[in-house]
Enzyme design. Sequence first.
Site, short mmCIF file in Angstrom:
data_model
loop_
_atom_site.label_atom_id
_atom_site.label_comp_id
_atom_site.label_asym_id
_atom_site.label_seq_id
_atom_site.Cartn_x
_atom_site.Cartn_y
_atom_site.Cartn_z
N GLU A 36 10.28 -20.42 -11.00
CA GLU A 36 11.53 -19.76 -10.64
C GLU A 36 11.23 -18.89 -9.43
O GLU A 36 10.28 -18.10 -9.46
CB GLU A 36 12.02 -18.89 -11.82
CG GLU A 36 13.35 -18.29 -11.49
CD GLU A 36 13.94 -17.43 -12.60
OE1 GLU A 36 13.35 -17.37 -13.69
OE2 GLU A 36 14.99 -16.83 -12.35
N ARG A 262 -0.74 -20.06 -22.23
CA ARG A 262 -0.72 -19.31 -20.98
C ARG A 262 -2.09 -18.74 -20.71
O ARG A 262 -2.83 -18.41 -21.63
CB ARG A 262 0.22 -18.11 -21.10
CG ARG A 262 1.67 -18.42 -21.13
CD ARG A 262 2.42 -17.12 -21.35
NE ARG A 262 2.62 -16.40 -20.11
CZ ARG A 262 3.59 -16.67 -19.25
NH1 ARG A 262 4.45 -17.63 -19.50
NH2 ARG A 262 3.72 -15.98 -18.14
N LYS A 272 5.62 -11.88 -13.98
CA LYS A 272 6.29 -11.52 -12.74
C LYS A 272 7.08 -10.23 -12.90
O LYS A 272 7.19 -9.45 -11.96
CB LYS A 272 7.20 -12.66 -12.30
CG LYS A 272 6.46 -13.70 -11.49
CD LYS A 272 7.40 -14.77 -10.99
CE LYS A 272 7.71 -15.75 -12.08
NZ LYS A 272 8.52 -16.87 -11.62
P1 ATP Z 1 6.41 -14.99 -15.62
O1 ATP Z 1 6.29 -14.59 -17.03
O2 ATP Z 1 5.27 -14.53 -14.76
O3 ATP Z 1 7.75 -14.69 -15.02
P2 ATP Z 1 7.33 -17.62 -15.84
O4 ATP Z 1 6.86 -18.60 -16.83
O5 ATP Z 1 8.68 -17.05 -16.06
O6 ATP Z 1 6.22 -16.56 -15.65
P3 ATP Z 1 7.91 -19.51 -13.86
O7 ATP Z 1 8.18 -19.31 -12.43
O8 ATP Z 1 9.01 -19.99 -14.71
O9 ATP Z 1 7.32 -18.18 -14.39
O10 ATP Z 1 6.64 -20.44 -14.06
C1 ATP Z 1 6.49 -21.71 -13.51
C2 ATP Z 1 5.53 -22.49 -14.33
O11 ATP Z 1 4.28 -21.82 -14.42
C3 ATP Z 1 6.03 -22.66 -15.75
O12 ATP Z 1 5.86 -24.00 -16.12
C4 ATP Z 1 5.17 -21.75 -16.55
O13 ATP Z 1 4.98 -22.23 -17.84
C5 ATP Z 1 3.87 -21.71 -15.75
N1 ATP Z 1 3.19 -20.44 -15.97
C6 ATP Z 1 3.67 -19.21 -15.75
N2 ATP Z 1 2.79 -18.27 -16.13
C7 ATP Z 1 1.71 -18.93 -16.61
C8 ATP Z 1 0.46 -18.53 -17.16
N3 ATP Z 1 0.16 -17.25 -17.30
N4 ATP Z 1 -0.40 -19.49 -17.56
C9 ATP Z 1 -0.09 -20.78 -17.41
N5 ATP Z 1 1.06 -21.24 -16.90
C10 ATP Z 1 1.97 -20.32 -16.51
MG MG Z 2 10.17 -18.88 -16.36
#
Ligand code: ATP
Ligand code: MG
Length: 559
Positions: A36, A262, A272
């Site tokens: 995102e 994760r 984020k």
């Molecule tokens: P955040 O909690 O940092 O906002 P998010 O999952 O909302 O993370 P996205 O931009 O939606 O952020 O993430 C894009 C991809 O990266 C998703 O498929 C998510 O599962 C993966 N991802 C995000 N954080 C991690 C992590 N800590 N370890 C592994 N994969 C991750």
């Molecule tokens: Mg997300």
Amino acid sequence: MTEDVVTPSHFIRQLISKDIAAGRYPDGIATRFPPEPNGYLHIGHAKSICLNFGVAQEFGGACFLRFDDTNPDRESPEFVESIQQDVRWLGFDWEDRLRHASDYFPQLFDFAVGLIEGGNAYVCDLSADEIRTTRGTLTSPGSNSPFRDRSPEENLELFNKMRAGEYEDGSRVLRARIDMASPNLHLRDPTLYRIRRQTHHNTGDAWCIYPMYDFTHPLSDAIEGVTHSLCTLEFEDNRALYDWVLEHVSPPSRPYQTEFSRLSLEYTVVSKRLLTLLVSRGVVSGWDDPRMPTLSGMRRRGFPPEAIVDFCSRIGVTRNQQHVEISVLENCVREALNPTAPRAFGVLRPLRVVIENYPENEEEFLEAQNHPNDPSLGVREVPFCREIFIEQDDFMEDPPGKFFRLAPGREVRLRYAYLVTCTSIIHDENGNVSEVRCTYDPETKGGNTPDGRKVKGTIHWVSAKHSLNAQVRLYQPIFKDPNPKFGSDTELEQILNPNSCETIDNCKLEPSLGDAEIGRPIQLERLGYFCVDPSSTNRESVLNRTVSLRDTWARVKTK
Ligand code: ATP
Ligand code: MG
């Protein structure tokens, strides 16, 4: 020294191998990395990037970079740009497969219409609060919305009016018609569309209704022909809804979701939301502050992308919680830099040394190796003259027996130069050593001892006359606790490490570093790996310490 790293296998590789062996994907597999664009990518994202692009490469498939951009109020083109830069920097290429979920808004709208026509979705006039309170709990079922039994015709008309902007933000939503008593809360008539008048960075003002993640995600996967939709474990319970959506529309293909854990890293956060807080509160200088666990922060700090990819391969992919020690990442960085980073001299806390028997106004250039084990990196000339700087730490006025560096009456080797012996000390008005006087042995050029005498200590130095000024920044973890906890009442100041950035002014560098490229790490011998920060000026370089050295060639352990 680099070990041979055998890429460990993991359950997702095994799953894909099995699918391929079973002939399920004659056209090849496809994956996607779906960020995102509401912040910069962090080390957790790197794990997902390496996994998605990695398995696609390995199995001859394709990987999409898809912006999951359905929340215009938190997203921006700045983030879209930085994400592309970071994925490329890691060494991955989406070729012509750059997509935006917002590219699919017209198709998603049609899928929603299909759901309505089949009696599988309805327009609900309850407020967000009412929807929440009628949802039930883990132990009690929810209750049906009074609008649940609207006819498809009425729903269609209302949904078209939602789209046409006839209703206030938040006054109505489109919900899936599943089961308010499902043990899985995600299946209790989840919201599929909401009204939100907000300009979108990609679609402008074309839409005032935006689809929710749980509706958008499976359908974007299906539109792209993604075969393996790999996401993190917090989406495990969403999988039932993912499948429900695909089973209730006629998707162009049928993707399947698989979850993995994760990554989290000690002494930092990979969320984020929390990283945004550090930026917006000014705790750090920006998303690319070298202390940030973001890819842009690591790049500015001098971490090579290969080290991050190597790290992701070493930590593997499992379904177990993963809280990795920071030393694992730092070791990957050292291992990547040790064979490649050119060596140079710099002095962080200079102490002036005057070599009394070296002629005034004379200077010479001494040959120094750019790498101790790799002659192909060549040699450079380091200027030497009567006045040099050494580290304050490398001198002691009243040393213990085991101190093998410079001290009154003792002899030490200046790396690549000469052996010098301390003859006297000059103190300032506070009694601190302000200058050291030495004599040098002209027979020991290059640091050799033709008479075979042993000198235990070897120290680094720079010529006072030729040296460049620098500010050096040493970094430590940004949080005090290996597992920083944020409660609603946590003050950031309570959990931040006050020493996460130590700035040292008036450092001295050998002149060859005047040409050092921004962001390209060098090793300052005995001090660690460093790289020039973009904030450097012609008058003064700013150096970030990328990572400290574990091993040094000096026989002496510093501190
Ligand atoms: P955040 O909690 O940092 O906002 P998010 O999952 O909302 O993370 P996205 O931009 O939606 O952020 O993430 C894009 C991809 O990266 C998703 O498929 C998510 O599962 C993966 N991802 C995000 N954080 C991690 C992590 N800590 N370890 C592994 N994969 C991750
Ligand atoms: Mg997300």
